[in-house]
Design an enzyme around this catalytic site. Structure first.
Site, PDB file in Angstrom:
ATOM      1  N   TYR A  65       0.860  -1.202   0.000  1.00 25.59           N
ATOM      2  CA  TYR A  65       0.000   0.000   0.000  1.00 25.59           C
ATOM      3  C   TYR A  65       0.885   1.238   0.000  1.00 25.59           C
ATOM      4  CZ  TYR A  65      -4.904  -1.208   0.413  1.00 25.59           C
ATOM      5  OH  TYR A  65      -6.184  -1.602   0.136  1.00 25.59           O
ATOM      6  N   GLU A  67      -0.548   4.841  -0.533  1.00 24.69           N
ATOM      7  CA  GLU A  67      -1.341   6.053  -0.776  1.00 24.69           C
ATOM      8  C   GLU A  67      -0.477   7.294  -0.575  1.00 24.69           C
ATOM      9  OE1 GLU A  67      -2.491   3.598   1.263  1.00 24.69           O
ATOM     10  OE2 GLU A  67      -4.692   3.517   1.204  1.00 24.69           O
ATOM     11  N   ASP A  71      -6.698  12.942 -25.408  1.00 27.37           N
ATOM     12  CA  ASP A  71      -6.702  11.570 -24.892  1.00 27.37           C
ATOM     13  C   ASP A  71      -6.120  10.691 -26.000  1.00 27.37           C
ATOM     14  OD1 ASP A  71      -7.289   8.959 -24.263  1.00 27.37           O
ATOM     15  OD2 ASP A  71      -9.372   9.332 -23.682  1.00 27.37           O
ATOM     16  N   THR A  89      -3.724   5.423 -22.150  1.00 24.24           N
ATOM     17  CA  THR A  89      -3.590   4.123 -21.494  1.00 24.24           C
ATOM     18  C   THR A  89      -2.248   3.538 -21.915  1.00 24.24           C
ATOM     19  OG1 THR A  89      -4.884   3.158 -23.276  1.00 24.24           O
ATOM     20  CG2 THR A  89      -6.040   3.593 -21.219  1.00 24.24           C
ATOM     21  N   LYS A 128      -2.271  -0.367 -24.992  1.00 26.84           N
ATOM     22  CA  LYS A 128      -2.679  -0.494 -26.399  1.00 26.84           C
ATOM     23  C   LYS A 128      -1.419  -0.455 -27.261  1.00 26.84           C
ATOM     24  CE  LYS A 128      -7.335   1.352 -25.616  1.00 26.84           C
ATOM     25  NZ  LYS A 128      -7.401   2.046 -24.308  1.00 26.84           N
TER      26      LYS A 128
HETATM   27  N1  DSN Z   1     -12.255  -0.440 -24.924  1.00 33.38           N
HETATM   28  C1  DSN Z   1     -11.282   0.423 -25.557  1.00 33.38           C
HETATM   29  C2  DSN Z   1     -11.247   0.217 -27.029  1.00 33.38           C
HETATM   30  O1  DSN Z   1     -11.478  -0.905 -27.440  1.00 33.38           O
HETATM   31  O2  DSN Z   1     -10.970   1.130 -27.788  1.00 33.38           O
HETATM   32  C3  DSN Z   1     -11.437   1.835 -25.194  1.00 33.38           C
HETATM   33  O3  DSN Z   1     -11.604   1.992 -23.853  1.00 33.38           O
END
Ligand code: DSN
Length: 433
Positions: free
Chosen positions: A50, A52, A204, A230, A233
């Protein structure tokens, strides 16, 4: 004790999932296959701790090593995108949607307006989604939501039209990015539009993060106030998210993530993100993302040759959106037929959608995972041929109910034939273990 011994059921399911990923073509553009090093960090002892708070300002004892790993992750994040100390990065958000919500929570009051790309035109749920007057996402319940749209003729933004809409709506945050817009986004123009209404510009780049890090898509950093992304990807890391901001908003954003929205960060994830960011700095990664885009362009070109209506007539990224309305089959049926043939992609709404998100008119596909396997343009030609073969063979059954359609799939001769060929190709390009 090893998982195979302590929990053979779970161990077996992991093995089966690896076999599924390895034995089929994974074309969902938001998915990828991370390195063994990333997965080792993800499964490390950092999951136990943990922490925080922020580096050197933790609520619990014992965080001296966690501090080191978080500091290294932040340093690598800035380096991966060539950023100076003017930028700050928060590496604690659990996921992209939470990262976006944390930004709104930091900069806005409830009831303020956010404005993003319309979902059917490639936007994302976390940018606020209302459908048929129903507020679907938390962001649309807390904030007022407005959208801008693509030009239905080109499938791309006409930025003069976007500007008119933004001047009318006057959002407090103008957002770009999403899940299904195949063209590059003009960050320079959008940031200028945002300035006109004194809005923050939030880029984003969840989908494009790896492409930006590798220099094949333009960077939003010279223009944006905030950049979220993110890490799993095109960046090819573990699931997770990064929030980049400037000095003036960084403290509010840190506080919005914790204690505003989250508890303790996932330190094992932060360790794994640090690993993927090191990988993203390598020459090999740059070559990898260049190949992702070459592969996607080739795949799109081939699909066009087969008469598919590829939205915006191609791609400048890793993803392709196909509008199937000219083919007399919808995305739900096409995606399931392809799945039966060992080709995994997803049904998707398209610009000007005339159906619903559950039975949308399109399919979305992309090249990050197949490129990780080492596939090149030659394989893209073959994949397009299979997609065409399967969809054409499935069309005569597309008037059936979905259950009856599924029952028919195995007996359509093209489907097991393609499945066998797909399996063979996959065996020649195994996923890294
Ligand atoms: N679920 C993602 C996508 O497939 O683009 C986006 O959050």
């Amino acid at each position: 004790m090893k998982l195979t011994k302590s929990d053979p059921k779970i161990s077996n399911l992991i093995r089966k999932e690896f076999k599924r990923q390895n034995g089929e073509l994974q074309l969902i553009p938001s998915e990828n296959f991370s390195s063994e090093a990333v997965r080792e960090a993800l499964g490390s002892v950092f999951t136990h701790k943990y922490s925080e708070g922020q580096i050197s300002k933790r609520y619990y004892e014992g965080n001296e090593i966690v501090d080191e790993i978080e500091a290294l992750c932040k340093k690598r994040a800035l380096e991966a995108f060539g950023l100076s100390k003017k930028w700050h990065v928060n590496v604690q958000a659990y996921a992209g949607s939470i990262a976006n919500l944390a930004v709104y929570n930091a900069l806005l009051k409830p009831g303020d307006k956010i404005m993003g790309m319309y979902l059917f035109d490639g936007g994302h749920l976390s940018h606020g989604w209302k459908y048929k007057n129903k507020k679907i996402t938390l962001s649309s319940k807390i904030y007022n939501v407005a959208y801008y749209f693509v030009d239905p003729k080109t499938g791309k933004f006409d930025y003069d039209e976007v500007e008119k809409k933004v001047l009318k709506e006057k959002p407090k945050i103008l957002i770009s990015g999403g899940t299904a817009y195949p063209a590059e986004i003009n960050h320079s123009r959008l940031s200028k539009i945002a300035r006109k209404v004194k809005a923050f510009y939030l880029a984003d780049i969840a989908h494009e993060a790896g492409l930006v890090a590798g220099g094949v898509n333009k960077s939003p950093f010279p223009y944006a106030d905030i950049v979220t992304m993110t890490t799993h990807k095109t960046l090819r890391g573990p699931r997770g998210a990064l929030i980049f901001s400037k000095e003036e908003s960084s403290e509010q954003i840190d506080r919005s993530v914790f204690p505003g929205m989250q508890g303790g960060p996932f330190n094992n994830n932060i360790a794994a993100i640090a690993v993927c960011l090191k990988e993203a700095k390598s020459k090999k990664f740059k070559q990898y993302v260049e190949q992702i885009v070459r592969n996607a362009k080739k795949l799109a070109q081939e699909l066009v040759k087969y008469g598919f209506d590829v939205v915006s007539k191609g791609t400048e990224k890793h993803l392709i959106l196909v509008d199937l309305r000219s083919k007399e089959i919808n995305g739900m049926y096409a995606a399931r037929a392809l799945k039966f043939a060992g080709i995994t992609l997803n049904k998707n709404t398209v610009p000007g959608e005339t159906s619903s998100p559950f039975k949308p008119s399109g399919i979305r596909l992309g090249t990050p995972t197949v490129t990780t396997r080492g596939m090149k343009e030659k394989e893209m030609v073959q994949i397009a041929k299979w997609i065409n073969e399967v969809i054409e063979a499935a069309i005569p059954y597309s008037d059936l109910s979905f259950e009856d359609f599924e029952d028919q799939l195995a007996s359509i001769p093209e489907i097991p034939k393609v499945k066998k060929e797909v399996k063979y190709l996959c065996s020649k390009f195994p996923l890294p273990k």
